[in-house]
Motif scaffolding. Structure first.
Motif, short mmCIF file in Angstrom:
data_model
loop_
_atom_site.label_atom_id
_atom_site.label_comp_id
_atom_site.label_asym_id
_atom_site.label_seq_id
_atom_site.Cartn_x
_atom_site.Cartn_y
_atom_site.Cartn_z
N LYS A 19 30.27 -33.06 -0.14
CA LYS A 19 30.23 -31.74 1.06
C LYS A 19 28.53 -31.47 1.43
O LYS A 19 28.82 -30.98 2.07
CB LYS A 19 31.22 -30.77 0.43
CG LYS A 19 32.79 -31.11 0.05
CD LYS A 19 33.30 -30.55 -0.23
CE LYS A 19 34.63 -30.75 -0.21
NZ LYS A 19 35.59 -29.76 -1.02
N ALA A 20 28.39 -31.30 0.17
CA ALA A 20 26.29 -30.82 0.41
C ALA A 20 26.09 -32.05 1.57
O ALA A 20 24.76 -30.91 2.22
CB ALA A 20 25.90 -31.34 -1.08
N GLU A 21 26.18 -33.53 2.32
CA GLU A 21 25.86 -33.68 3.26
C GLU A 21 26.09 -32.92 4.21
O GLU A 21 25.30 -33.54 5.38
CB GLU A 21 25.45 -35.24 2.81
CG GLU A 21 25.13 -35.71 1.59
CD GLU A 21 25.04 -37.14 1.74
OE1 GLU A 21 24.51 -37.79 1.35
OE2 GLU A 21 27.06 -38.00 1.46
N ASP A 45 28.76 -37.16 12.51
CA ASP A 45 29.80 -37.58 11.66
C ASP A 45 29.95 -36.93 9.83
O ASP A 45 30.04 -36.68 9.25
CB ASP A 45 30.20 -39.17 11.15
CG ASP A 45 29.05 -39.59 10.26
OD1 ASP A 45 28.37 -38.72 10.09
OD2 ASP A 45 29.15 -41.15 9.65
N HIS A 46 28.69 -36.24 10.17
CA HIS A 46 28.01 -35.01 9.32
C HIS A 46 28.85 -33.64 9.25
O HIS A 46 29.27 -32.58 8.72
CB HIS A 46 26.93 -34.58 9.19
CG HIS A 46 26.20 -34.31 10.28
ND1 HIS A 46 26.57 -34.68 11.27
CD2 HIS A 46 25.48 -32.82 10.41
CE1 HIS A 46 25.46 -33.72 12.61
NE2 HIS A 46 25.63 -32.78 12.03
N ILE A 47 29.74 -33.24 10.97
CA ILE A 47 30.71 -32.46 10.56
C ILE A 47 31.85 -32.07 10.32
O ILE A 47 32.66 -33.34 10.75
CB ILE A 47 30.07 -32.06 11.65
CG1 ILE A 47 29.08 -31.48 12.70
CG2 ILE A 47 31.43 -30.89 12.59
CD1 ILE A 47 28.69 -31.20 14.31
N ASP A 48 32.09 -31.27 9.69
CA ASP A 48 33.72 -31.39 8.95
C ASP A 48 33.87 -30.38 9.69
O ASP A 48 33.43 -28.90 9.45
CB ASP A 48 33.30 -30.79 7.62
CG ASP A 48 34.51 -30.78 6.96
OD1 ASP A 48 35.58 -31.70 6.60
OD2 ASP A 48 34.96 -29.47 6.73
N LEU A 49 35.02 -30.07 9.89
CA LEU A 49 34.98 -29.10 11.03
C LEU A 49 36.89 -28.22 10.11
O LEU A 49 37.69 -29.03 10.12
CB LEU A 49 36.49 -28.87 12.59
CG LEU A 49 36.83 -28.05 13.55
CD1 LEU A 49 35.59 -26.94 13.84
CD2 LEU A 49 36.93 -29.25 15.06
N LEU A 50 36.48 -26.49 10.51
CA LEU A 50 37.78 -25.80 10.22
C LEU A 50 37.85 -25.04 11.43
O LEU A 50 36.73 -24.66 11.60
CB LEU A 50 37.87 -24.84 9.02
CG LEU A 50 38.24 -24.18 8.34
CD1 LEU A 50 38.76 -25.11 7.79
CD2 LEU A 50 37.80 -23.19 7.07
N PHE A 79 29.96 -26.58 -0.42
CA PHE A 79 29.06 -26.69 1.73
C PHE A 79 27.99 -26.06 1.33
O PHE A 79 28.03 -25.05 1.48
CB PHE A 79 30.13 -26.35 2.90
CG PHE A 79 31.35 -27.58 2.70
CD1 PHE A 79 30.95 -28.63 3.51
CD2 PHE A 79 32.42 -27.28 2.50
CE1 PHE A 79 31.97 -29.58 4.01
CE2 PHE A 79 33.80 -27.86 3.07
CZ PHE A 79 33.04 -29.69 3.18
N GLU A 80 26.90 -26.82 1.37
CA GLU A 80 25.89 -25.87 1.30
C GLU A 80 24.99 -26.02 2.82
O GLU A 80 24.30 -24.37 2.60
CB GLU A 80 24.60 -27.32 1.06
CG GLU A 80 24.94 -27.43 -0.54
CD GLU A 80 23.75 -28.17 -1.28
OE1 GLU A 80 22.38 -28.39 -0.18
OE2 GLU A 80 23.70 -28.80 -2.21
#
Length: 213
Positions: A19-21, A45-50, A79-80
């Motif tokens: 999550k830090a990345e 692929d570093h994007i985590d979508l909410l 998530f930083e």
């Protein structure tokens, strides 16, 4: 991705990354398809979508507090880096105050119509003062996000009250889809407005997501 009243959390293709990345992108559900398309096409692929509920499009007073809660939860979850996938979207500057207080950035522009069209191009268009805009999402969900929230299905006489000062419906399309064009034309006919089609693609959204690193 067209859910009206639920939050959507869509992990990135490489979920093994910590999550830090990653960058948690907290976005309006109405642009979920577009965010995912840009992410996948560009290998982001570093994007985590909410995605927060798309129906807040009709209730902008919920956006700023909803985003604030989501940012705080993302940081508590590890998530930083967090990026807000909203323009001002009718919050009257309240979302900017939340972003400033929490130290996060948002998509530039007043609303999704502007950043899809390109903020500079949208601001320079003078003959759109009496235009009602649709995006792909709103063309697809016209009944759920326009007709029903405004009560036009129950009180059709309200159409003149809400739309009497509009002269045209402008469909800003993100993908060229004949089915959606037909739906947009039907929406214009329903409202009694002239119809105009403009293909915008993803406009400024791609560049905004590319800086969410």
């Amino acid at each position: 991705m067209d859910a009206v009243d639920v939050e959507l959390q869509l992990g990135s293709p490489s979920d093994e990354r910590t999550k830090a990345e990653k960058v948690r992108v907290i976005a309006c559900g109405a642009i979920a398809r577009e965010v995912l398309a840009i992410r996948n096409a560009n290998g982001l692929d570093h994007i985590d979508l909410l995605c927060l509920p798309a129906i807040w499009h009709a209730h902008p007073e919920k956006i700023a507090p909803g985003v604030e809660k989501a940012v705080e939860e993302a940081r508590a979850a590890g998530f930083e880096r967090v990026f807000v996938g909203y323009a001002d979207c009718g919050t009257g500057g309240l979302l900017d105050k939340v972003c400033e207080r929490l130290g996060v950035e948002r998509i530039a522009g007043p609303h999704c119509y502007s950043f899809f069209a390109g903020n500079e191009a949208f601001a320079a268009t003078e003959d759109d003062v009496t235009a009602f805009f649709l995006t792909d999402f709103l063309a697809r969900q016209f009944r759920a996000f326009v007709i029903e929230p405004l009560g036009l299905d129950r009180y059709p006489q309200l159409k003149d009250m809400y739309f009497g000062n509009y002269t045209k419906l402008v469909y800003l399309s993100q993908v060229e889809d004949e089915g959606l064009q037909k739906k947009a034309q039907e929406a214009a006919d329903y409202l009694g407005l002239a119809y105009e089609y403009r293909f915008t693609g993803y406009g400024d959204l791609g560049a905004e997501l590319l800086r969410a690193r």
